[in-house]
Write an enzyme that holds these catalytic residues in place. Structure first.
Site, PDB file in Angstrom:
ATOM      1  N   PRO A 154       0.827  -1.222   0.000  1.00 44.36           N
ATOM      2  CA  PRO A 154       0.000   0.000   0.000  1.00 44.36           C
ATOM      3  C   PRO A 154       0.855   1.262   0.000  1.00 44.36           C
ATOM      4  O   PRO A 154       0.370   2.338  -0.336  1.00 44.36           O
ATOM      5  CB  PRO A 154      -0.798  -0.122   1.299  1.00 44.36           C
ATOM      6  CG  PRO A 154      -0.761  -1.558   1.657  1.00 44.36           C
ATOM      7  CD  PRO A 154       0.565  -2.062   1.170  1.00 44.36           C
TER       8      PRO A 154
ATOM      9  N   GLU B 146       2.752  -7.989   8.794  1.00 44.04           N
ATOM     10  CA  GLU B 146       2.711  -6.510   8.758  1.00 44.04           C
ATOM     11  C   GLU B 146       3.529  -5.958   7.598  1.00 44.04           C
ATOM     12  O   GLU B 146       3.435  -4.780   7.268  1.00 44.04           O
ATOM     13  CB  GLU B 146       3.229  -5.943  10.090  1.00 44.04           C
ATOM     14  CG  GLU B 146       2.461  -6.386  11.311  1.00 44.04           C
ATOM     15  CD  GLU B 146       0.943  -6.202  11.121  1.00 44.04           C
ATOM     16  OE1 GLU B 146       0.201  -7.199  11.260  1.00 44.04           O
ATOM     17  OE2 GLU B 146       0.523  -5.073  10.754  1.00 44.04           O
TER      18      GLU B 146
ATOM     19  N   ARG C 200      -1.064 -10.299 -20.383  1.00 43.40           N
ATOM     20  CA  ARG C 200      -1.966 -10.188 -21.543  1.00 43.40           C
ATOM     21  C   ARG C 200      -1.444  -9.200 -22.582  1.00 43.40           C
ATOM     22  O   ARG C 200      -1.929  -9.175 -23.721  1.00 43.40           O
ATOM     23  CB  ARG C 200      -3.371  -9.766 -21.088  1.00 43.40           C
ATOM     24  CG  ARG C 200      -3.452  -8.396 -20.440  1.00 43.40           C
ATOM     25  CD  ARG C 200      -4.829  -8.110 -19.879  1.00 43.40           C
ATOM     26  NE  ARG C 200      -5.823  -8.012 -20.932  1.00 43.40           N
ATOM     27  CZ  ARG C 200      -6.022  -6.920 -21.673  1.00 43.40           C
ATOM     28  NH1 ARG C 200      -5.268  -5.847 -21.454  1.00 43.40           N
ATOM     29  NH2 ARG C 200      -6.958  -6.893 -22.594  1.00 43.40           N
TER      30      ARG C 200
ATOM     31  N   ASP D 123      -8.142  -1.226 -25.215  1.00 40.77           N
ATOM     32  CA  ASP D 123      -8.392  -1.400 -23.780  1.00 40.77           C
ATOM     33  C   ASP D 123      -8.844  -0.105 -23.129  1.00 40.77           C
ATOM     34  O   ASP D 123      -8.532   0.980 -23.606  1.00 40.77           O
ATOM     35  CB  ASP D 123      -7.064  -1.759 -23.078  1.00 40.77           C
ATOM     36  CG  ASP D 123      -6.873  -3.248 -22.973  1.00 40.77           C
ATOM     37  OD1 ASP D 123      -5.748  -3.656 -22.686  1.00 40.77           O
ATOM     38  OD2 ASP D 123      -7.852  -3.975 -23.200  1.00 40.77           O
TER      39      ASP D 123
HETATM   40  C1  4FV Z   1      -1.076  -4.352  -1.141  1.00 40.50           C
HETATM   41  C2  4FV Z   1      -1.805  -3.387  -1.844  1.00 40.50           C
HETATM   42  C3  4FV Z   1      -1.335  -4.817   0.225  1.00 40.50           C
HETATM   43  C4  4FV Z   1       0.016  -5.081   3.185  1.00 40.50           C
HETATM   44  C5  4FV Z   1       0.531  -5.887   4.326  1.00 40.50           C
HETATM   45  C6  4FV Z   1       0.337  -7.293   2.408  1.00 40.50           C
HETATM   46  C7  4FV Z   1      -0.493  -6.069   2.172  1.00 40.50           C
HETATM   47  C8  4FV Z   1       0.622  -7.316   3.863  1.00 40.50           C
HETATM   48  N1  4FV Z   1      -0.092  -4.771  -1.946  1.00 40.50           N
HETATM   49  N2  4FV Z   1      -1.250  -3.257  -3.082  1.00 40.50           N
HETATM   50  N3  4FV Z   1      -2.889  -2.704  -1.424  1.00 40.50           N
HETATM   51  N4  4FV Z   1      -0.358  -5.578   0.795  1.00 40.50           N
HETATM   52  O1  4FV Z   1      -2.379  -4.497   0.815  1.00 40.50           O
HETATM   53  O2  4FV Z   1      -0.224  -4.104  -3.116  1.00 40.50           O
HETATM   54  O3  4FV Z   1       1.911  -7.792   4.085  1.00 40.50           O
END
Ligand code: 4FV
Length: 250
Positions: A89, A116, A154, A169
């Site tokens: 995130p 985490e 793709r 697309d």
């Molecule tokens: C995430 C997202 C995501 C955060 C902690 C995996 C998680 C856990 N990855 N975009 N949104 N990852 O939420 O790519 O380790």
């Protein structure tokens, strides 16, 4: 293109990459997906891959050593340099533009976090780019990796039977996609728009562009503000807006 994935759930990622267009791209030799499980590179008896967060707090953190060793093994397996991406995130939002750029690379490696997250020192030393699929929290990076593998897979030359569908697309021209219809032409749910039945391809192209412009204006004005519209598009959008606003006058 080669995609290496470092994940505690290799079978899940492999299965995602074996279905549909991406699975076919692999069978056509256009794409190769390899997985690396950090647990296979943990050296203690319990094959530990996580640890308590330093400084306290909830949950666990993925440890450096198994990941470093897994990444080294991945590099050892193929001399081609890999562009390493951590899905989280905290990353930049994934867009079709970034997908298209990544699809042109010979090799990328995806690091999937769990718990985490991953020890920051590993990220600082091993990761070239951090990407997010959206502002929400998943329980792991595997679903985000599967999204990226599908979006990039793709676009491999020859992956789509009709290459045209990639050029038409959503987002390729910065706009949302137009509505799509298939037979039956007439149904209790409504009829297929007449213009799509007429065979006038110039009129069909204009209608589809007008719908894409209108939908983008209604649903994603943020995208429209990033678009540079030519004269035809401006005229079609004005036409759509006038008709839309007129249709809403009681
Ligand atoms: C995430 C997202 C995501 C955060 C902690 C995996 C998680 C856990 N990855 N975009 N949104 N990852 O939420 O790519 O380790």
């Amino acid at each position: 293109m080669r995609i290496d994935v470092v994940t505690l759930f290799p079978e899940f990622v492999r299965q995602c990459a074996e279905i549909g267009v991406v699975g076919r791209a692999q069978r056509r030799g256009l794409l190769q997906v390899a997985t690396w499980n950090p647990r296979d590179f943990a050296t203690d008896a319990h094959r530990t891959v996580d640890g308590r967060p330093c400084g306290g707090g909830p949950g666990m953190v993925m440890r450096i050593e198994p990941l470093r060793t897994a990444l080294a093994a991945m590099r050892q397996a193929d001399p081609a340099p890999a562009h390493v991406i951590y899905l989280s995130p905290q990353g930049a939002r994934l867009t079709q533009g970034r997908v298209a750029a990544l699809a042109g690379m010979p090799r990328i490696a995806l690091l999937c976090g769990r718990y985490e997250g991953v020890d920051e020192r590993l990220l600082a030393h091993e990761v070239d780019e951090e990407l997010s699929i959206g502002d929400y929290v998943l329980s792991g990076g595997e679903l985000a990796a599967a999204v990226l593998i599908d979006a990039v897979g793709r676009l491999q030359e020859g992956a789509l039977n009709d290459a045209q569908s990639a050029t038409q697309d959503s987002f390729t021209d910065g706009l949302l996609d137009c509505p799509h219809y298939a037979k039956p032409l007439h149904d209790p749910y409504g009829d297929v728009p007449a213009v799509l039945q007429g065979g006038d391809h110039a009129a069909i192209r204009r209608w589809r562009l007008k719908q894409s412009l209108g939908r983008t204006w209604l649903r994603r004005p943020d995208l429209l503000s990033q678009c540079v519209l030519d004269e035809e598009s401006r005229a079609l959008l004005d036409e759509f807006r006038r008709e839309y606003l007129a249709s809403r006058v009681p």
